[in-house]
Enzyme design. Sequence first.
Site, mmCIF file in Angstrom:
data_model
loop_
_atom_site.group_PDB
_atom_site.id
_atom_site.type_symbol
_atom_site.label_atom_id
_atom_site.label_comp_id
_atom_site.label_asym_id
_atom_site.label_seq_id
_atom_site.Cartn_x
_atom_site.Cartn_y
_atom_site.Cartn_z
ATOM 1 N N ARG A 61 0.780 -1.099 -0.053
ATOM 2 C CA ARG A 61 0.122 -0.173 -0.113
ATOM 3 C C ARG A 61 0.732 1.166 0.086
ATOM 4 O O ARG A 61 0.348 2.259 -0.463
ATOM 5 C CB ARG A 61 -0.917 0.025 1.013
ATOM 6 C CG ARG A 61 -2.005 0.968 1.219
ATOM 7 C CD ARG A 61 -2.810 0.780 2.415
ATOM 8 N NE ARG A 61 -3.887 2.091 2.872
ATOM 9 C CZ ARG A 61 -4.063 2.458 3.840
ATOM 10 N NH1 ARG A 61 -3.550 2.376 4.852
ATOM 11 N NH2 ARG A 61 -5.107 3.491 3.713
ATOM 12 N N HIS A 65 0.386 5.101 -1.938
ATOM 13 C CA HIS A 65 0.443 6.278 -1.019
ATOM 14 C C HIS A 65 1.457 7.234 -1.414
ATOM 15 O O HIS A 65 1.296 8.401 -1.447
ATOM 16 C CB HIS A 65 0.239 6.174 0.176
ATOM 17 C CG HIS A 65 -1.362 5.472 0.806
ATOM 18 N ND1 HIS A 65 -1.656 5.764 1.909
ATOM 19 C CD2 HIS A 65 -2.001 4.886 0.202
ATOM 20 C CE1 HIS A 65 -2.878 5.473 2.287
ATOM 21 N NE2 HIS A 65 -2.903 4.784 1.052
ATOM 22 N N VAL A 69 0.629 10.884 -4.343
ATOM 23 C CA VAL A 69 0.751 12.202 -3.778
ATOM 24 C C VAL A 69 2.293 12.648 -3.985
ATOM 25 O O VAL A 69 3.247 12.318 -3.670
ATOM 26 C CB VAL A 69 0.745 12.113 -2.208
ATOM 27 C CG1 VAL A 69 0.678 13.199 -1.274
ATOM 28 C CG2 VAL A 69 -0.428 11.359 -1.746
ATOM 29 N N ASN A 92 -2.996 7.851 6.396
ATOM 30 C CA ASN A 92 -1.697 7.140 6.536
ATOM 31 C C ASN A 92 -1.475 6.857 8.007
ATOM 32 O O ASN A 92 -0.680 6.140 7.958
ATOM 33 C CB ASN A 92 -0.613 8.424 6.313
ATOM 34 C CG ASN A 92 -0.344 8.494 4.866
ATOM 35 O OD1 ASN A 92 -0.441 7.596 3.990
ATOM 36 N ND2 ASN A 92 0.397 9.617 4.579
ATOM 37 N N HIS A 190 -5.927 -5.229 -2.956
ATOM 38 C CA HIS A 190 -7.144 -5.738 -1.917
ATOM 39 C C HIS A 190 -6.978 -7.048 -1.523
ATOM 40 O O HIS A 190 -7.680 -7.669 -0.862
ATOM 41 C CB HIS A 190 -8.212 -4.966 -1.924
ATOM 42 C CG HIS A 190 -7.844 -3.320 -1.779
ATOM 43 N ND1 HIS A 190 -9.104 -2.476 -1.787
ATOM 44 C CD2 HIS A 190 -6.975 -2.508 -1.421
ATOM 45 C CE1 HIS A 190 -8.691 -1.358 -1.584
ATOM 46 N NE2 HIS A 190 -7.321 -1.008 -1.429
ATOM 47 N N SER A 244 -7.600 -15.661 2.725
ATOM 48 C CA SER A 244 -6.599 -15.565 1.942
ATOM 49 C C SER A 244 -5.916 -14.213 1.821
ATOM 50 O O SER A 244 -5.441 -13.836 0.618
ATOM 51 C CB SER A 244 -7.155 -16.101 0.610
ATOM 52 O OG SER A 244 -6.458 -15.905 -0.586
#
Length: 322
Positions: A61, A65, A69, A92, A190, A244
């Site tokens: 992730r 992020h 930005v 964050n 995800h 999973s």
Amino acid sequence: MATPKFMFFLALLLPLVLSVNGNGLAVGYYSRSCPQAESITMNVVKQTLAVAPSLSGPLLRMFFHDCFVRGCDASVLLNSPTNQAEKDAIPNQTLRGYEIIDRVKNALEIHCPGVVSCADIITMVSRDVVVQTGGFSWNVELGRRDGVVSLLNDALTNLPPPTDNINALVRSFRGKGLSVKDLVVLSGAHTIGIGHCSAFRNRLYNFTGKGDVDPSMNSHYVATLKKICTLNGPDVFVQMDPGSSKKFDEGYYAQVSKNRGLFQSDAALLNNAETKAYVLAHKGGNQESFFKDFGVSMVNMGRIGVLTGNAGQIRKVCSKIN
Ligand code: HEM
Ligand SMILES: *[C@@H]1O[C@H](CO)[C@@H](O)[C@H](O)[C@H]1NC(C)=O
Ligand SMILES: CC(=O)N[C@H]1CO[C@H](CO)[C@@H](O)[C@@H]1O
């Protein structure tokens, strides 16, 4: 004059020059300046996930992020003495694994001081996480340099919230030069990791402010989630791809196709013809094509707003500018 010696030099340089793409990034960018950069990074990720498998989610992730930005410039890693940096922003608060980036940086500074940027470390780590959790590898483009600015407000305005609908998501990704396909493919991240109740509680209890449930979520799943995420209870978390969540696979698309996507932004992928078709094509049995697509879209995301050439700097310590 083009002496034979000079021509020989040119011949040596040509393949290097050609492999650099328009952004100034290149596959194998450190092959001369720090040949072990990628293997050292992979080893740290491997060792880390062997003892702390739950770091795979936040480390993957982190790349998203960072890139969304101010571009992929490691601005997400900078500390602010007054808590006004990107990492201080609400989205964050649940990022973790900064110490793993530091561990890679320390190892690389020993082997080739001042050469490998923190932005490239985040990039390599995101690929290595996918490989270590069961996905396919891909060639990472490297050559990013590190930025010197990190602002809390930039994170709030550039990261799409989990309540976004499909139009907002498409707009957000388009604004970063990414396609609708990139959106549905990268959302497949995800398939690993967790989400906190605070990111989806509205869907369970008060979807439109009338004490109602999000009708687009499977009602059995709503009931299950309500037991874990109570109305006024603590902000615990659930696996996004239950059972999973430490394995990189196409389980995410199966979940979304059954109206069991955790966030509104996951469920939203059923509200656009192209993203819906992708979800349904990958709900089972088409894993290899997702794995290949994922590498392509990660390379695309890794090109957002990069600093190359003489721009920015190579940080010595990832949490502060030189
Ligand atoms: C499409 C827009 C996206 C939205 C709205 C979104 C939103 C979120 C939210 C709210 C969480 C839960 C954080 C928590 O509660 O701890 C999360 C987790 C996660 N996201 Fe996304 N995300 C998006 C796209 C992406 C992309 C492009 C990637 C990477 C390629 C990504 C990778 C992850 C991962 C791996 C986790 C699990 C984190 C963990 O285990 O701690 N997401 N995302
Ligand atoms: C639901 O939302 C409405 C409008 O924001 C608010 O007035 C109400 O108190 C909320 N109900 C619950 C149970 O949170
Ligand atoms: C990991 C991290 O830096 N989290 C910060 C996120 O932002 C909040 C404030 O909004 C800080 O308190 C956290 O330390």
